[in-house]
Design a protein around this motif. Structure first.
Motif, PDB file in Angstrom:
ATOM      1  N   UNK A  45     -14.231  28.473  -8.344  1.00  0.00           N
ATOM      2  CA  UNK A  45     -13.359  27.985  -9.413  1.00  0.00           C
ATOM      3  C   UNK A  45     -12.293  27.041  -8.860  1.00  0.00           C
ATOM      4  N   UNK A  46     -11.736  27.381  -7.699  1.00  0.00           N
ATOM      5  CA  UNK A  46     -10.740  26.506  -7.085  1.00  0.00           C
ATOM      6  C   UNK A  46     -11.374  25.172  -6.680  1.00  0.00           C
ATOM      7  N   UNK A  47     -12.595  25.225  -6.174  1.00  0.00           N
ATOM      8  CA  UNK A  47     -13.306  24.000  -5.820  1.00  0.00           C
ATOM      9  C   UNK A  47     -13.569  23.131  -7.037  1.00  0.00           C
ATOM     10  N   UNK A  48     -13.984  23.749  -8.129  1.00  0.00           N
ATOM     11  CA  UNK A  48     -14.216  22.991  -9.369  1.00  0.00           C
ATOM     12  C   UNK A  48     -12.917  22.376  -9.881  1.00  0.00           C
ATOM     13  N   UNK A  49     -11.836  23.111  -9.744  1.00  0.00           N
ATOM     14  CA  UNK A  49     -10.520  22.595 -10.152  1.00  0.00           C
ATOM     15  C   UNK A  49     -10.155  21.372  -9.303  1.00  0.00           C
ATOM     16  N   UNK A  78     -10.709  15.213  -3.744  1.00  0.00           N
ATOM     17  CA  UNK A  78     -11.908  15.229  -2.923  1.00  0.00           C
ATOM     18  C   UNK A  78     -11.882  14.067  -1.942  1.00  0.00           C
ATOM     19  N   UNK A  79     -12.694  14.184  -0.893  1.00  0.00           N
ATOM     20  CA  UNK A  79     -12.879  13.085   0.048  1.00  0.00           C
ATOM     21  C   UNK A  79     -14.370  12.965   0.320  1.00  0.00           C
ATOM     22  N   UNK A  80     -14.816  11.796   0.765  1.00  0.00           N
ATOM     23  CA  UNK A  80     -16.247  11.655   1.068  1.00  0.00           C
ATOM     24  C   UNK A  80     -16.675  12.607   2.186  1.00  0.00           C
ATOM     25  N   UNK A  95     -17.797  39.348  -4.419  1.00  0.00           N
ATOM     26  CA  UNK A  95     -18.297  38.451  -5.457  1.00  0.00           C
ATOM     27  C   UNK A  95     -17.141  37.774  -6.182  1.00  0.00           C
ATOM     28  N   UNK A  96     -16.114  38.543  -6.519  1.00  0.00           N
ATOM     29  CA  UNK A  96     -14.947  37.962  -7.188  1.00  0.00           C
ATOM     30  C   UNK A  96     -14.259  36.925  -6.304  1.00  0.00           C
ATOM     31  N   UNK A  97     -14.173  37.192  -5.001  1.00  0.00           N
ATOM     32  CA  UNK A  97     -13.551  36.237  -4.084  1.00  0.00           C
ATOM     33  C   UNK A  97     -14.361  34.934  -4.048  1.00  0.00           C
ATOM     34  N   UNK A  98     -15.683  35.049  -4.003  1.00  0.00           N
ATOM     35  CA  UNK A  98     -16.525  33.854  -3.995  1.00  0.00           C
ATOM     36  C   UNK A  98     -16.384  33.078  -5.298  1.00  0.00           C
TER      37      UNK A  98
END
Length: 93
Positions: A63-67, A74-76, A55-58
């Motif tokens: 969080x990294x994706x939101x950052x 990002x790319x299309x 769960x912590x890894x996910x």
């Protein structure tokens, strides 16, 4: 979740380790061990520990994706799909 009944001194754990481990294996809540009146460790079933780590890894990945989103890294979608399609496959090595 009430942990008050699961707070025990380390001496209790030493005297009852086999029973405590069996209880944990049967789904008991984690046990908080104290030393000199201070919480020092938590003993929990390995399956619960592994679930927590997953769960912590996910959450870290999210969080990294939101950052990345906030930073504009990002790319299309279509471009990402094309990049994945053009990657060499592992069995081609």
């Amino acid at each position: 979740m009430r942990y008050s009944s699961r707070i025990k001194p380390i001496s209790y754990f030493k005297a009852n380790a086999a029973e405590i481990l069996a209880d944990l294996n049967d789904g008991a809540e984690p046990m908080i061990l104290t030393q000199n009146g201070e919480a020092k460790a938590i003993v929990q079933d390995i399956r619960d520990y592994e679930k927590t780590q997953e769960t912590l890894a996910m959450l870290k990945i999210l969080a990294l994706g939101m950052e990345d989103l906030r930073a504009g890294r990002t790319i299309p979608w279509e471009q990402a799909v094309e990049q994945l399609k053009s990657r060499p496959r592992a069995e081609d090595d």
